[in-house]
Design an enzyme around this catalytic site. Sequence first.
Site, PDB file in Angstrom:
ATOM      1  N   HIS A   1     -10.780  -5.313  -2.743  1.00 14.51           N
ATOM      2  CA  HIS A   1      -9.592  -5.452  -2.203  1.00 14.51           C
ATOM      3  C   HIS A   1      -9.621  -5.835  -0.908  1.00 14.51           C
ATOM      4  O   HIS A   1     -10.382  -5.468  -0.269  1.00 14.51           O
ATOM      5  CB  HIS A   1      -8.632  -4.196  -2.662  1.00 14.51           C
ATOM      6  CG  HIS A   1      -9.176  -2.743  -2.069  1.00 14.51           C
ATOM      7  ND1 HIS A   1     -10.505  -2.121  -2.766  1.00 14.51           N
ATOM      8  CD2 HIS A   1      -8.884  -2.275  -1.081  1.00 14.51           C
ATOM      9  CE1 HIS A   1     -10.436  -1.266  -1.902  1.00 14.51           C
ATOM     10  NE2 HIS A   1      -9.561  -1.124  -0.717  1.00 14.51           N
TER      11      HIS A   1
ATOM     12  N   ASN B   1     -13.352  -3.305   3.169  1.00  6.03           N
ATOM     13  CA  ASN B   1     -14.574  -2.520   3.181  1.00  6.03           C
ATOM     14  C   ASN B   1     -15.673  -2.568   2.025  1.00  6.03           C
ATOM     15  O   ASN B   1     -15.199  -2.792   0.784  1.00  6.03           O
ATOM     16  CB  ASN B   1     -14.170  -1.212   3.592  1.00  6.03           C
ATOM     17  CG  ASN B   1     -13.203  -1.038   4.445  1.00  6.03           C
ATOM     18  OD1 ASN B   1     -13.351  -1.620   5.605  1.00  6.03           O
ATOM     19  ND2 ASN B   1     -12.077  -0.287   4.183  1.00  6.03           N
TER      20      ASN B   1
ATOM     21  N   GLN C   1     -14.856   2.160   2.402  1.00  5.07           N
ATOM     22  CA  GLN C   1     -14.638   1.681   0.733  1.00  5.07           C
ATOM     23  C   GLN C   1     -14.345   3.331  -0.014  1.00  5.07           C
ATOM     24  O   GLN C   1     -15.397   4.095  -0.264  1.00  5.07           O
ATOM     25  CB  GLN C   1     -15.301   1.132   0.026  1.00  5.07           C
ATOM     26  CG  GLN C   1     -14.946   0.380  -1.243  1.00  5.07           C
ATOM     27  CD  GLN C   1     -15.663  -0.567  -1.865  1.00  5.07           C
ATOM     28  OE1 GLN C   1     -16.954  -0.706  -1.509  1.00  5.07           O
ATOM     29  NE2 GLN C   1     -15.132  -1.487  -2.962  1.00  5.07           N
TER      30      GLN C   1
ATOM     31  N   ASP D   1       0.746  -1.241  -0.078  1.00  2.92           N
ATOM     32  CA  ASP D   1       0.181   0.156  -0.054  1.00  2.92           C
ATOM     33  C   ASP D   1       1.053   1.336  -0.106  1.00  2.92           C
ATOM     34  O   ASP D   1       1.807   1.144   0.699  1.00  2.92           O
ATOM     35  CB  ASP D   1      -0.877   0.001   1.163  1.00  2.92           C
ATOM     36  CG  ASP D   1      -2.001   1.085   1.003  1.00  2.92           C
ATOM     37  OD1 ASP D   1      -1.636   2.182   1.004  1.00  2.92           O
ATOM     38  OD2 ASP D   1      -3.209   0.431   1.426  1.00  2.92           O
TER      39      ASP D   1
ATOM     40  N   HIS E   1      -7.139  -5.543   2.441  1.00  8.29           N
ATOM     41  CA  HIS E   1      -5.789  -5.009   3.354  1.00  8.29           C
ATOM     42  C   HIS E   1      -5.562  -5.727   4.221  1.00  8.29           C
ATOM     43  O   HIS E   1      -6.288  -6.594   5.057  1.00  8.29           O
ATOM     44  CB  HIS E   1      -6.383  -3.908   4.120  1.00  8.29           C
ATOM     45  CG  HIS E   1      -6.853  -2.786   3.312  1.00  8.29           C
ATOM     46  ND1 HIS E   1      -5.970  -1.522   2.911  1.00  8.29           N
ATOM     47  CD2 HIS E   1      -8.168  -2.113   2.882  1.00  8.29           C
ATOM     48  CE1 HIS E   1      -6.873  -0.569   2.499  1.00  8.29           C
ATOM     49  NE2 HIS E   1      -7.845  -1.008   2.043  1.00  8.29           N
TER      50      HIS E   1
END
Length: 137
Positions: A101, A88, A95, A32, A103
């Site tokens: 996706h 999310n 989100q 990230d 995390h």
Amino acid sequence: MREENCIFCKIANGEIPSKTLYEDERFRVILDLGPAAKGHSLILPKEHFADLYELPDEWAADAMKLARKMAVQIRGRLGADGLNIIQNNGEVAGQTVFHFHMHLIPRYENDGQKIGWEAGSPSAEELEAVREQILGA
């Protein structure tokens, strides 16, 4: 299917450079760019699904298997004390990019991160009413 204007579609498919940790025919795992902790990574499917509600069952299963694999590797290589897996769905849930996706956030003692919620205290009757509503009883 990919979405032309989706930044995560472009990253997942190598059109935009990333710090890739893993790649296969369905997924890319990247670091990230705004990490919550050292090693914060994202699991991105190469196909476009806006959120969990659009994600096919087989893809969901593969995403969770990959999350476990990467969590073990991250913990072992970085010496993390724990790890949050966060996913999310919808703006109200946090989100911000509407491409499914996950995390993977390594956690370290005294890292200063606060990931959580305030626990409610519903009665047994309220819990039963919610259970019945979810089950359609």
